[in-house]
Design a protein around this motif. Structure first.
Motif, PDB file in Angstrom:
ATOM      1  N   LEU A 134      56.287  45.324  31.990  1.00 33.30           N
ATOM      2  CA  LEU A 134      56.709  46.463  31.184  1.00 33.30           C
ATOM      3  C   LEU A 134      55.490  47.210  30.656  1.00 33.30           C
ATOM      4  CD1 LEU A 134      59.676  44.941  29.126  1.00 33.30           C
ATOM      5  CD2 LEU A 134      59.796  46.404  31.151  1.00 33.30           C
ATOM      6  N   PRO A 135      55.583  48.522  30.470  1.00 28.46           N
ATOM      7  CA  PRO A 135      54.410  49.306  30.037  1.00 28.46           C
ATOM      8  C   PRO A 135      53.747  48.772  28.777  1.00 28.46           C
ATOM      9  CG  PRO A 135      56.187  50.759  30.713  1.00 28.46           C
ATOM     10  CD  PRO A 135      56.764  49.373  30.725  1.00 28.46           C
ATOM     11  N   ALA A 136      54.539  48.244  27.842  1.00 32.04           N
ATOM     12  CA  ALA A 136      53.956  47.773  26.583  1.00 32.04           C
ATOM     13  C   ALA A 136      53.148  46.489  26.753  1.00 32.04           C
ATOM     14  CB  ALA A 136      55.058  47.555  25.551  1.00 32.04           C
ATOM     15  N   LEU A 137      53.541  45.645  27.690  1.00 35.38           N
ATOM     16  CA  LEU A 137      52.885  44.344  27.868  1.00 35.38           C
ATOM     17  C   LEU A 137      51.926  44.309  29.049  1.00 35.38           C
ATOM     18  CD1 LEU A 137      55.849  41.858  27.222  1.00 35.38           C
ATOM     19  CD2 LEU A 137      53.999  42.465  25.671  1.00 35.38           C
ATOM     20  N   GLN A 138      52.120  45.181  30.022  1.00 36.75           N
ATOM     21  CA  GLN A 138      51.338  45.076  31.254  1.00 36.75           C
ATOM     22  C   GLN A 138      49.828  45.141  31.037  1.00 36.75           C
ATOM     23  OE1 GLN A 138      51.355  48.276  34.302  1.00 36.75           O
ATOM     24  NE2 GLN A 138      52.203  46.725  35.677  1.00 36.75           N
ATOM     25  N   PRO A 139      49.302  46.068  30.208  1.00 38.49           N
ATOM     26  CA  PRO A 139      47.833  46.090  30.034  1.00 38.49           C
ATOM     27  C   PRO A 139      47.273  44.768  29.523  1.00 38.49           C
ATOM     28  CG  PRO A 139      48.829  48.095  29.179  1.00 38.49           C
ATOM     29  CD  PRO A 139      49.958  47.159  29.481  1.00 38.49           C
ATOM     30  N   TYR A 140      47.967  44.145  28.566  1.00 33.22           N
ATOM     31  CA  TYR A 140      47.486  42.881  28.016  1.00 33.22           C
ATOM     32  C   TYR A 140      47.576  41.764  29.055  1.00 33.22           C
ATOM     33  CZ  TYR A 140      48.134  45.502  23.689  1.00 33.22           C
ATOM     34  OH  TYR A 140      48.077  46.458  22.714  1.00 33.22           O
ATOM     35  N   TRP A 141      48.652  41.756  29.830  1.00 35.89           N
ATOM     36  CA  TRP A 141      48.818  40.747  30.871  1.00 35.89           C
ATOM     37  C   TRP A 141      47.735  40.880  31.930  1.00 35.89           C
ATOM     38  CZ3 TRP A 141      51.046  36.300  31.961  1.00 35.89           C
ATOM     39  CH2 TRP A 141      51.195  35.917  33.292  1.00 35.89           C
ATOM     40  N   LEU A 142      47.434  42.107  32.340  1.00 30.90           N
ATOM     41  CA  LEU A 142      46.415  42.330  33.366  1.00 30.90           C
ATOM     42  C   LEU A 142      45.036  41.950  32.857  1.00 30.90           C
ATOM     43  CD1 LEU A 142      47.648  45.743  34.823  1.00 30.90           C
ATOM     44  CD2 LEU A 142      47.948  43.467  35.795  1.00 30.90           C
ATOM     45  N   ARG A 143      44.749  42.279  31.594  1.00 30.34           N
ATOM     46  CA  ARG A 143      43.447  41.899  31.034  1.00 30.34           C
ATOM     47  C   ARG A 143      43.302  40.385  30.952  1.00 30.34           C
ATOM     48  NH1 ARG A 143      44.599  46.429  27.626  1.00 30.34           N
ATOM     49  NH2 ARG A 143      43.193  48.173  28.074  1.00 30.34           N
ATOM     50  N   PHE A 144      44.412  39.703  30.605  1.00 25.08           N
ATOM     51  CA  PHE A 144      44.371  38.242  30.564  1.00 25.08           C
ATOM     52  C   PHE A 144      44.071  37.667  31.942  1.00 25.08           C
ATOM     53  CE2 PHE A 144      46.903  34.408  31.496  1.00 25.08           C
ATOM     54  CZ  PHE A 144      46.212  33.489  30.713  1.00 25.08           C
ATOM     55  N   LEU A 145      44.725  38.196  32.976  1.00 24.24           N
ATOM     56  CA  LEU A 145      44.506  37.695  34.331  1.00 24.24           C
ATOM     57  C   LEU A 145      43.069  37.917  34.787  1.00 24.24           C
ATOM     58  CD1 LEU A 145      47.772  38.810  36.195  1.00 24.24           C
ATOM     59  CD2 LEU A 145      47.192  36.540  35.327  1.00 24.24           C
ATOM     60  N   LEU A 146      42.459  39.035  34.338  1.00 27.30           N
ATOM     61  CA  LEU A 146      41.091  39.338  34.763  1.00 27.30           C
ATOM     62  C   LEU A 146      40.040  38.648  33.898  1.00 27.30           C
ATOM     63  CD1 LEU A 146      41.340  43.125  35.688  1.00 27.30           C
ATOM     64  CD2 LEU A 146      41.111  41.186  37.238  1.00 27.30           C
ATOM     65  N   LYS A 147      40.448  38.112  32.738  1.00 29.37           N
ATOM     66  CA  LYS A 147      39.487  37.416  31.886  1.00 29.37           C
ATOM     67  C   LYS A 147      39.463  35.916  32.160  1.00 29.37           C
ATOM     68  CE  LYS A 147      39.217  40.604  27.965  1.00 29.37           C
ATOM     69  NZ  LYS A 147      39.485  40.793  26.513  1.00 29.37           N
ATOM     70  N   TRP A 148      40.627  35.346  32.524  1.00 32.97           N
ATOM     71  CA  TRP A 148      40.665  33.920  32.837  1.00 32.97           C
ATOM     72  C   TRP A 148      40.032  33.714  34.199  1.00 32.97           C
ATOM     73  CZ3 TRP A 148      45.294  30.611  34.738  1.00 32.97           C
ATOM     74  CH2 TRP A 148      44.976  29.259  34.603  1.00 32.97           C
ATOM     75  N   GLY A 149      39.026  32.859  34.263  1.00 33.04           N
ATOM     76  CA  GLY A 149      38.216  32.723  35.466  1.00 33.04           C
ATOM     77  C   GLY A 149      39.001  32.427  36.722  1.00 33.04           C
ATOM     78  N   VAL A 150      39.980  31.512  36.628  1.00 32.13           N
ATOM     79  CA  VAL A 150      40.723  31.103  37.823  1.00 32.13           C
ATOM     80  C   VAL A 150      41.564  32.257  38.358  1.00 32.13           C
ATOM     81  CG1 VAL A 150      42.457  29.512  38.707  1.00 32.13           C
ATOM     82  CG2 VAL A 150      40.750  28.704  37.077  1.00 32.13           C
ATOM     83  N   SER A 151      42.361  32.877  37.479  1.00 31.80           N
ATOM     84  CA  SER A 151      43.215  33.970  37.934  1.00 31.80           C
ATOM     85  C   SER A 151      42.394  35.199  38.308  1.00 31.80           C
ATOM     86  CB  SER A 151      44.237  34.334  36.850  1.00 31.80           C
ATOM     87  OG  SER A 151      43.583  34.722  35.652  1.00 31.80           O
ATOM     88  N   ARG A 152      41.250  35.410  37.659  1.00 28.73           N
ATOM     89  CA  ARG A 152      40.397  36.556  37.981  1.00 28.73           C
ATOM     90  C   ARG A 152      39.955  36.499  39.443  1.00 28.73           C
ATOM     91  NH1 ARG A 152      36.797  40.261  35.752  1.00 28.73           N
ATOM     92  NH2 ARG A 152      34.897  40.571  36.973  1.00 28.73           N
ATOM     93  N   LYS A 153      39.511  35.325  39.881  1.00 30.41           N
ATOM     94  CA  LYS A 153      39.074  35.186  41.267  1.00 30.41           C
ATOM     95  C   LYS A 153      40.219  35.471  42.233  1.00 30.41           C
ATOM     96  CE  LYS A 153      35.361  31.811  40.542  1.00 30.41           C
ATOM     97  NZ  LYS A 153      34.897  30.434  40.866  1.00 30.41           N
ATOM     98  N   LEU A 154      41.411  35.016  41.869  1.00 26.77           N
ATOM     99  CA  LEU A 154      42.555  35.203  42.754  1.00 26.77           C
ATOM    100  C   LEU A 154      42.958  36.675  42.823  1.00 26.77           C
ATOM    101  CD1 LEU A 154      44.343  33.403  44.484  1.00 26.77           C
ATOM    102  CD2 LEU A 154      45.945  33.270  42.584  1.00 26.77           C
ATOM    103  N   VAL A 155      42.997  37.358  41.675  1.00 22.19           N
ATOM    104  CA  VAL A 155      43.359  38.779  41.645  1.00 22.19           C
ATOM    105  C   VAL A 155      42.351  39.592  42.432  1.00 22.19           C
ATOM    106  CG1 VAL A 155      43.572  40.796  40.151  1.00 22.19           C
ATOM    107  CG2 VAL A 155      44.640  38.644  39.480  1.00 22.19           C
ATOM    108  N   LEU A 156      41.078  39.350  42.189  1.00 21.07           N
ATOM    109  CA  LEU A 156      40.044  40.097  42.904  1.00 21.07           C
ATOM    110  C   LEU A 156      40.038  39.754  44.388  1.00 21.07           C
ATOM    111  CD1 LEU A 156      37.053  39.930  40.384  1.00 21.07           C
ATOM    112  CD2 LEU A 156      38.729  41.749  40.719  1.00 21.07           C
ATOM    113  N   GLY A 157      40.363  38.497  44.713  1.00 19.29           N
ATOM    114  CA  GLY A 157      40.412  38.107  46.114  1.00 19.29           C
ATOM    115  C   GLY A 157      41.491  38.855  46.878  1.00 19.29           C
ATOM    116  N   PHE A 158      42.697  38.940  46.301  1.00 17.51           N
ATOM    117  CA  PHE A 158      43.794  39.662  46.957  1.00 17.51           C
ATOM    118  C   PHE A 158      43.469  41.148  47.105  1.00 17.51           C
ATOM    119  CE2 PHE A 158      46.777  36.105  45.960  1.00 17.51           C
ATOM    120  CZ  PHE A 158      47.346  36.005  47.216  1.00 17.51           C
ATOM    121  N   ASN A 159      42.982  41.775  46.035  1.00 20.30           N
ATOM    122  CA  ASN A 159      42.771  43.214  46.058  1.00 20.30           C
ATOM    123  C   ASN A 159      41.549  43.608  46.885  1.00 20.30           C
ATOM    124  OD1 ASN A 159      44.772  44.631  44.015  1.00 20.30           O
ATOM    125  ND2 ASN A 159      44.186  42.709  43.081  1.00 20.30           N
ATOM    126  N   SER A 160      40.493  42.824  46.842  1.00 23.98           N
ATOM    127  CA  SER A 160      39.328  43.140  47.670  1.00 23.98           C
ATOM    128  C   SER A 160      39.650  42.984  49.148  1.00 23.98           C
ATOM    129  CB  SER A 160      38.141  42.246  47.284  1.00 23.98           C
ATOM    130  OG  SER A 160      38.456  40.869  47.488  1.00 23.98           O
TER     131      SER A 160
END
Length: 362
Positions: free
Chosen positions: A202-228
């Motif tokens: 949802l628009p209200a929660l999505q920015p915080y959720w995305l920042r959390f995924l990019l700050k946590w080391g494990v999920s950050r690697k996975l997100v960047l891996g898929f998108n790269s």
């Protein structure tokens, strides 16, 4: 309006098969077949057997492309068959530059790789997650249900009997008392976690959720891996089609799934359009240094598409490694955190009745 039975849209696997079939028709006969004929043949194949409920939508798609009423990408968007914005962005860019025959196979490869990665991730995570939930549920069951049934009668008979019990049993008993007295806190935490997970986009929660995924080391690697991986598969296709590199980055912003990375791609496209070199504009992207090096080498040699294409196989292997790391991390959390807690709960479930019987035997 009647009820629809069977398929109402194409699943991810179905869309992969659709584009794979379309690619086969586009490149058959040395690429001499027209787009309208290729779409008609593909739509015909996806109007039979288990796809029979989709026949009207497929016929409309074929008719719109054959009549020239609208471009192919618009016909796909209006078909109601479930094509995703990322897929439509690739088809639109390829159709505008007359590169469908080259772009559709790349789209199929990227979709298959991403689908395989997500399937592999879910298969590796499902086991530990199910075990973790079961361990938590069993531990709570021991604390909330079993201990009161065993210990409460003992304490009602002799309130000082708890002093003779082992420390672990005493600790679990006080934790059980607190949970039963404040069960609404446990319910609120569980409901909050479920709501946050379900409403994360949802628009209200999505920015915080995305920042959390990019700050946590494990999920950050996975997100960047898929998108790269998406970027290194589609950027060469756009560049080879003759599309300006700033426009290629704009199209890539519509292909990636993460809105934060999409916004960075848009910003890089604007900087590059303003005169900044592509490798410098792309430095704001959180991708590996190898991607920037490939862009820089491509600019120096005039072969950006070739240099970025060289990253496809390594990035695919890197994504598979990230998936294994995430699965290993979840397994470690379950084994190091939840399993000992369950063992202690099992201990109390076995020892509690023994001490209760000893108390009654006095």
């Amino acid at each position: 309006m009647g009820l629809e039975f069977g398929k109402s849209s194409l699943s991810t696997a179905d869309r992969v098969d659709f584009f794979k079939t379309l690619s086969g028709w586009l490149n058959s006969g040395s690429g001499q077949m027209s787009l309208a004929e290729c779409v008609r043949n593909t739509a015909s194949g996806f109007s039979q057997e288990e796809y029979a409920p989709l026949a009207p939508k497929m016929e409309l798609l074929s008719a719109e492309v054959t009549s020239g009423q609208m471009p192919f990408y618009e016909a796909l968007a209006n078909s109601g068959l479930g094509f995703k914005p990322q897929e439509l962005a690739v088809i639109e860019a390829a159709e505008r530059s007359s590169q469908l025959r080259e772009a559709v196979p790349s789209l199929v490869t990227a979709m298959e790789t991403e689908q395989a990665g997500r399937r592999d991730l879910m298969m590796k995570l499902s086991g530990p997650l199910v075990i973790g939930v079961m361990l938590i549920a069993l531990t709570l069951g021991v604390m909330i249900v079993m201990l009161p049934l065993v210990i409460s009668p003992v304490l009602s008979r002799n309130p000082k009997a708890l002093e003779t019990f082992p420390f672990i049993l005493v600790w679990f008993w006080y934790a059980s008392v607190w949970l039963r007295a404040n069960y609404m806190i446990l319910v609120a935490v569980l409901v909050a976690l479920i709501v946050v997970f379900l409403c994360r986009n949802l628009p209200a929660l999505q920015p915080y959720w995305l920042r959390f995924l990019l700050k946590w080391g494990v999920s950050r690697k996975l997100v960047l891996g898929f998108n790269s991986m998406v970027v290194v598969y589609f950027l060469p296709t756009f560049v080879r089609s003759g599309m300006p590199t700033y426009q290629a980055f704009e199209q890539l912003a519509g292909c990636v799934r993460n809105p934060l990375i999409a916004s960075l791609l848009q910003a890089a496209a604007e900087d590059h359009r303003g005169g900044l070199r592509l490798s410098q504009a792309a430095s704001i992207l959180p991708f590996k240094a190898s991607f920037l090096n490939a862009l820089e080498a491509g600019e120096a040699t005039g072969a950006i598409a070739d240099r970025v294409s060289d990253l496809q196989a390594p990035y695919k292997l890197e994504l598979e490694r990230y998936i294994r790391q995430v699965a290993s991390t979840v397994k470690f959390i379950v084994m190091a955190g939840l399993l000992p807690l369950f063992i202690v709960a099992t201990y109390t479930s076995l020892v509690g009745p023994i001490f209760a019987l000893m108390e009654y035997g006095r």
